[in-house]
Write an enzyme that holds these catalytic residues in place. Structure first.
Site, PDB file in Angstrom:
ATOM      1  CB  SER A   9      10.597  -5.899  29.272  1.00 14.86           C
ATOM      2  OG  SER A   9       9.947  -6.918  30.003  1.00 14.86           O
ATOM      3  CB  CYS A  14      18.973  -3.265  25.555  1.00 16.24           C
ATOM      4  SG  CYS A  14      20.691  -3.746  25.477  1.00 16.24           S
TER       5      CYS A  14
HETATM    6  P1  NAD Z   1      10.951 -10.025  28.316  1.00 13.64           P
HETATM    7  O1  NAD Z   1      11.055  -9.244  29.565  1.00 13.64           O
HETATM    8  O2  NAD Z   1       9.606 -10.253  27.733  1.00 13.64           O
HETATM    9  O3  NAD Z   1      11.561 -11.502  28.541  1.00 13.64           O
HETATM   10  C1  NAD Z   1      12.825 -11.686  29.114  1.00 13.64           C
HETATM   11  C2  NAD Z   1      12.859 -13.037  29.820  1.00 13.64           C
HETATM   12  O4  NAD Z   1      11.893 -13.029  30.888  1.00 13.64           O
HETATM   13  C3  NAD Z   1      12.501 -14.218  28.913  1.00 13.64           C
HETATM   14  O5  NAD Z   1      13.365 -15.289  29.203  1.00 13.64           O
HETATM   15  C4  NAD Z   1      11.062 -14.526  29.293  1.00 13.64           C
HETATM   16  O6  NAD Z   1      10.735 -15.896  29.139  1.00 13.64           O
HETATM   17  C5  NAD Z   1      10.999 -14.129  30.756  1.00 13.64           C
HETATM   18  N1  NAD Z   1       9.662 -13.662  31.153  1.00 13.64           N
HETATM   19  C6  NAD Z   1       8.752 -13.036  30.362  1.00 13.64           C
HETATM   20  N2  NAD Z   1       7.639 -12.763  31.078  1.00 13.64           N
HETATM   21  C7  NAD Z   1       7.859 -13.216  32.332  1.00 13.64           C
HETATM   22  C8  NAD Z   1       7.063 -13.204  33.530  1.00 13.64           C
HETATM   23  N3  NAD Z   1       5.842 -12.674  33.570  1.00 13.64           N
HETATM   24  N4  NAD Z   1       7.604 -13.737  34.648  1.00 13.64           N
HETATM   25  C9  NAD Z   1       8.843 -14.280  34.622  1.00 13.64           C
HETATM   26  N5  NAD Z   1       9.628 -14.314  33.515  1.00 13.64           N
HETATM   27  C10 NAD Z   1       9.151 -13.785  32.385  1.00 13.64           C
HETATM   28  O7  NAD Z   1      11.934  -9.356  27.257  1.00 13.64           O
HETATM   29  P2  NAD Z   1      12.116  -9.682  25.715  1.00 13.64           P
HETATM   30  O8  NAD Z   1      10.918  -9.198  24.962  1.00 13.64           O
HETATM   31  O9  NAD Z   1      12.540 -11.089  25.533  1.00 13.64           O
HETATM   32  O10 NAD Z   1      13.378  -8.770  25.376  1.00 13.64           O
HETATM   33  C11 NAD Z   1      13.293  -7.412  25.058  1.00 13.64           C
HETATM   34  C12 NAD Z   1      13.487  -6.524  26.272  1.00 13.64           C
HETATM   35  O11 NAD Z   1      14.748  -6.801  26.862  1.00 13.64           O
HETATM   36  C13 NAD Z   1      13.510  -5.052  25.925  1.00 13.64           C
HETATM   37  O12 NAD Z   1      12.806  -4.355  26.912  1.00 13.64           O
HETATM   38  C14 NAD Z   1      14.992  -4.699  25.954  1.00 13.64           C
HETATM   39  O13 NAD Z   1      15.284  -3.345  26.213  1.00 13.64           O
HETATM   40  C15 NAD Z   1      15.440  -5.561  27.070  1.00 13.64           C
HETATM   41  N6  NAD Z   1      16.878  -5.770  27.028  1.00 13.64           N
HETATM   42  C16 NAD Z   1      17.645  -5.086  27.923  1.00 13.64           C
HETATM   43  C17 NAD Z   1      19.014  -5.215  27.901  1.00 13.64           C
HETATM   44  C18 NAD Z   1      19.882  -4.465  28.869  1.00 13.64           C
HETATM   45  O14 NAD Z   1      21.074  -4.693  28.873  1.00 13.64           O
HETATM   46  N7  NAD Z   1      19.355  -3.590  29.706  1.00 13.64           N
HETATM   47  C19 NAD Z   1      19.622  -6.055  26.960  1.00 13.64           C
HETATM   48  C20 NAD Z   1      18.811  -6.754  26.068  1.00 13.64           C
HETATM   49  C21 NAD Z   1      17.431  -6.597  26.120  1.00 13.64           C
END
Ligand code: NAD
Length: 499
Positions: free
Chosen positions: A227, A282
């Site tokens: 995200s 995404c």
């Molecule tokens: P997320 O940001 O919650 O988590 C992603 C990763 O970050 C996970 O491994 C998680 O453990 C880690 N994380 C979460 N909170 C954290 C923190 N406070 N500090 C450090 N690390 C942390 O995302 P999600 O819910 O797993 O996935 C969905 C999101 O990913 C959506 O926003 C989607 O658009 C995005 N996404 C983007 C792409 C792209 O190519 N731009 C591709 C796939 C998904």
């Protein structure tokens, strides 16, 4: 007792020392089906140390040997596709055929990595000066880390590790704690493919594990997908700690439909892109921008398509769309539908009260179409990440482009039309990284790089493909001359120039 999912460090399963655990849900039943270990910073340091030790020999393996590992991995991933897809479906919730699709797209990156010898070709210029040649080549960085989201537990990590490893780096993957089992499975396939111990490691965990990767001095580069707020944080922290970083964030993808489009085609594509994987991609289309007279016909067709989607558990072959990933995600998505109606949107199809026979506790939200959505509504402003398609009506193509460019995200977009001039205006006019022409989810083939603009990507490099090779390597440029043993030249203190 539920199964416990361990880390994979130095070529074997590891429990680590933290003792912290998190539940892994079955989204279709709403029940806890496993527990995943949450690494401490000491556990992460152990994985980085294993990767740093393995780097000393892996970096010197020939390109032929590295690409042979990738060929074997590619075959193993193909052979175990169904098994892997079922693992994804059980923890993520998506339907098995959709999971197979992400494995195939991930495998394409391994296929690209099989050709690492071509990808790493350097340049040579003979006689840049009298008797002087120049040439360059690229070397790996060291230990690279990947932090990945829940929504593509195989494909997104594969955007990273095959390219990093084939170019001579070692890798520590921190997958999403919501669906961690697929990464463990991939680690075992790498071992069977002949990858030396310590070259690919998996640490499961949450913020503590990620922060340990961001501060460990032996981590040279961080690839993140997730995200936008976390992508921004990762970019800031990793750069502050002197690391190379690419951090891909969230999205709000608009698909523009012009009045001359094949309306049935467009509605089908939009429904597939909005509701596939329950909208948790995404590159999902979450906004349909209907231009002029396109709107009424498009909305009528979208209603039919949305109502026809077969929703059910991911392991049922009849299902086309599964649940969302957690109870919290379900509540968040229905909350956005609630607020949109209060703020004036028109419900065309409302998925809030969907109940699936035998799966009453599952995290299901039905396909939802909202008409007359305006940019000030919460459902437009935020990334909903669920099966909700918002229709925004505008009068002209220029107004559609302005709408897209006013949005903070810039991941993907699409246009549906037969008008080549309109397409050209659109593709030059939008501030978006990936564009589809009558294609709703324009995820580039692995020989191109993937990446958005604006709040969808922090850092200067897109992921996988040629930019992935650049990201995971650095250049050396050699300037060489070979004087004869007997040749003499007086010392010249002026700055050397070419001749
Ligand atoms: P997320 O940001 O919650 O988590 C992603 C990763 O970050 C996970 O491994 C998680 O453990 C880690 N994380 C979460 N909170 C954290 C923190 N406070 N500090 C450090 N690390 C942390 O995302 P999600 O819910 O797993 O996935 C969905 C999101 O990913 C959506 O926003 C989607 O658009 C995005 N996404 C983007 C792409 C792209 O190519 N731009 C591709 C796939 C998904």
């Amino acid at each position: 007792m539920p199964t416990t999912i361990d880390h994979w460090i130095g070529g074997k399963s590891a429990a680590g020392e933290s003792g912290r655990l998190a539940p892994v849900w079955n989204p279709a039943t709403g029940r806890e089906q496993a527990q995943v270990r949450l690494a401490s910073s000491a556990d992460v340091d152990a994985a980085v140390a294993a990767a740093a030790a393995a780097f000393q020999s892996w970096r010197h393996e020939s390109l032929t040997k590295r690409s042979r590992v990738m060929f074997r991995l590619r075959d193993l991933v193909e052979r175990h596709e169904l098994e892997l897809a079922k693992i994804i479906a059980a923890e993520h919730g998506k339907v098995v055929d959709d999971a197979r699709g992400e494995i195939v797209r991930g495998r394409e990156v391994i296929e690209f990595a099989c050709g690492v010898t071509s990808a790493l070709k350097g340049g040579l210029s003979v006689d840049v000066s009298g008797g002087v040649d120049s040439y360059d080549f690229r070397e790996p960085l060291g230990v690279c880390a990947g932090v990945t989201p829940f929504n593509f537990p195989v494909m997104v990590p594969m955007w990273m590790h095959p390219v990093a490893i084939a170019t001579g780096n070692t890798f520590v993957l921190k997958p999403s704690e919501r669906d961690p089992s697929a990464s463990r499975f991939i680690a075992e396939l790498y071992a069977r493919a002949g990858l030396p111990d310590g070259v690919f490691n998996v640490v499961n965990g949450d913020k503590e594990a990620v922060d340990a990767l961001l501060t460990n001095p032996d981590v040279a580069a961080v690839s993140f997908v997730g995200s936008t707020p976390i992508a921004r944080y990762i970019h800031e922290q990793a750069t502050a700690n002197g690391k190379r970083v690419q951090a891909l964030g969230g999205a709000k993808n608009h698909a523009v439909v012009l009045p001359d489009a094949n309306m049935d085609w467009a509605a089908n594509q939009l429904a597939a892109a909005a509701f596939g994987s329950a909208g948790q991609r995404c590159m999902a289309v979450s906004v349909a921008v209907a231009v002029g007279d396109a709107a009424d016909e498009l909305v009528d067709l979208l209603k039919v398509k949305a109502e026809a989607v077969a929703v059910g558990p991911g392991d049922d072959p009849e299902s086309e769309m599964g649940p969302v990933v957690t109870r919290a995600a379900c509540d968040r998505v229905t909350g956005y539908i609630d607020s949109s109606l209060v703020q004036g949107a028109t419900p065309v199809v409302d998925g809030r009260d969907l109940k699936i026979e035998g799966h009453q506790d599952g995290f299901f939200v039905g396909p939802t179409v909202l008409d007359h959505v305006t940019p000030d509504m919460d459902v437009y402003q935020d990334e909903v990440f669920g099966p909700v398609l918002a229709v925004v009506r505008v009068e002209t193509l220029e107004a559609a482009i302005d709408l897209i460019n006013a949005n903070p995200y810039g991941n993907g977009t699409a246009i549906f039309t037969f008008d080549g001039g309109a397409v050209r205006t659109f593709e030059r006019g939008v501030d978006v990284g990936m564009i589809g022409v009558n294609v709703p989810i324009p995820v580039p083939n692995a020989h191109y790089s993937f990446g958005g603009w604006k709040d969808s990507l922090f850092g200067s490099s897109h992921i996988h493909g040629p930019e992935g090779v650049q990201f995971y390597t650095r250049a050396k440029v050699v300037t060489a001359r070979w004087p004869k043993h007997t040749e003499a030249q007086a010392a010249q203190l002026n700055f050397p120039t070419s001749s």
